[in-house]
Motif scaffolding. Sequence first.
Motif, short mmCIF file in Angstrom:
data_model
loop_
_atom_site.label_atom_id
_atom_site.label_comp_id
_atom_site.label_asym_id
_atom_site.label_seq_id
_atom_site.Cartn_x
_atom_site.Cartn_y
_atom_site.Cartn_z
N VAL A 245 6.68 -0.28 40.46
CA VAL A 245 7.01 0.73 41.28
C VAL A 245 8.44 0.80 40.99
N ARG A 246 9.01 1.92 40.73
CA ARG A 246 10.67 2.09 40.62
C ARG A 246 11.06 2.92 41.49
N TYR A 247 12.25 2.87 42.06
CA TYR A 247 12.67 3.60 43.19
C TYR A 247 13.88 4.35 42.65
N ASP A 248 13.53 5.02 41.40
CA ASP A 248 14.78 6.02 40.98
C ASP A 248 14.89 7.12 41.91
N GLU A 249 16.02 7.73 42.06
CA GLU A 249 16.25 8.87 43.08
C GLU A 249 15.17 10.01 42.80
N ALA A 250 14.51 10.44 43.68
CA ALA A 250 13.37 11.33 43.70
C ALA A 250 14.14 12.73 44.15
N SER A 251 13.55 13.75 43.65
CA SER A 251 14.11 15.02 43.84
C SER A 251 14.22 15.17 45.43
N LYS A 252 15.15 16.18 45.97
CA LYS A 252 15.27 16.40 47.41
C LYS A 252 14.42 17.55 47.46
N GLU A 253 13.92 18.48 46.39
CA GLU A 253 13.32 19.74 46.67
C GLU A 253 11.83 19.47 46.90
N CYS A 254 11.34 20.09 48.02
CA CYS A 254 10.01 20.15 48.68
C CYS A 254 8.81 20.24 47.38
N ALA A 255 9.17 21.21 46.44
CA ALA A 255 8.20 21.70 45.64
C ALA A 255 8.28 20.46 44.73
N SER A 256 8.90 19.51 44.48
CA SER A 256 9.16 18.64 43.43
C SER A 256 7.55 17.69 43.70
N CYS A 257 7.29 17.59 45.00
CA CYS A 257 6.27 16.69 45.60
C CYS A 257 5.08 17.43 45.97
N HIS A 258 5.44 18.84 46.68
CA HIS A 258 4.28 19.49 47.13
C HIS A 258 3.71 20.69 46.56
N ARG A 259 4.38 20.88 45.12
CA ARG A 259 4.02 22.00 44.46
C ARG A 259 2.38 22.24 44.28
N GLY A 260 1.62 21.17 44.33
CA GLY A 260 0.27 21.20 44.08
C GLY A 260 -0.70 21.39 45.49
N ARG A 261 0.10 21.19 46.57
CA ARG A 261 -0.39 21.43 47.76
C ARG A 261 -0.11 22.96 48.59
N SER A 262 0.66 23.59 47.74
CA SER A 262 1.04 24.78 48.21
C SER A 262 0.00 25.84 48.04
N PRO A 263 -0.36 26.50 49.37
CA PRO A 263 -1.56 27.66 49.12
C PRO A 263 -1.10 28.92 48.92
N HIS A 264 0.47 28.99 48.15
CA HIS A 264 1.01 30.42 48.05
C HIS A 264 1.05 30.59 46.47
#
Length: 307
Positions: A245-264
């Motif tokens: 597990v590496r804790y490099d800086e993750a994107s603060k944009e919602c879509a970077s994590c939740h794109r696959g869960r978007s119903p839109h």
Amino acid sequence: MDLLSRAAGFPAWVGPARASWLAVLAILMALAAVHPLAAQLISPGKLSRVHSDLEGLRNCTLCHELRHSGISPALCLGCHKPLARRVDAGEGFHASLAEKDCAACHREHFGVDFALVRLDTATFDHSRTGWPLHGKHATSSCRDCHKAELVTAADVRSMGTEHGTLNRTFLGLPTQCRTCHESDSPHEGQFQGRSCGECHSASGWKDTSVFDHATTGFRLTGAHGTATCTRCHAATPRSGRPPLVRYDEASKECASCHRGRSPHGSQFAGRSCSECHDAAAWKDTGRFDHDRTHFPLTGMHRTVRCA
């Protein structure tokens, strides 16, 4: 009557053989009366295996001082130098003892198989060593930590290696988590120079409650606060070891994590998710103002679900 009988002053009716034994006994009693240690030197008993190289009357003064009964703590520490250094520095269990007579706990001359260290691990108060045990450390067995490969103190390693006692000593362990837990780490050196205690506690590696994510510049609120680290910081499986597990800086944009869960789909491309949603949950769309569309909601329409 022989010469020994006459020299000892025994009467003529005492036979030569009996007189000889009585004369020897008289000499030994005289020595014991003059010098208490003399009686001990007659037959004090075998030394323990770890001290067996000190056997013999010529070595008595390596541990005993003339005209003083018992053992000499100063002579003990003269050999056990790693322990002496810690006592002088006020460190470790022995420095906390009011009793300074080594023989009060470590008895000798009881045979080669006699145990010099008799430690009651069930009642031992580890806090007296200067290192209190908390969490999972408190339920570990002594030898889970006190083992030869984890001893890092150079003086303890040197003496233990020389005398073959490295696997029995309770001295020389470090206090840094990494020394014992390097094989447990899933970070592979990412946080060199940082203390494990900045994120983890002794209750278990998975308890990262001491870590404040706000120090990264991204405060966790709502459902983010209860998410596991690997929900955002991906882990890579490794055979036989914890996932990397590496804790490099993750994107603060919602879509970077939740794109696959978007119903839109791509309907709102270029728009920020936070215009309608917040971190409490996706279903919480309290931020969205339907009046900004071409159909303001009034009356019962305001209570109807979006779908």
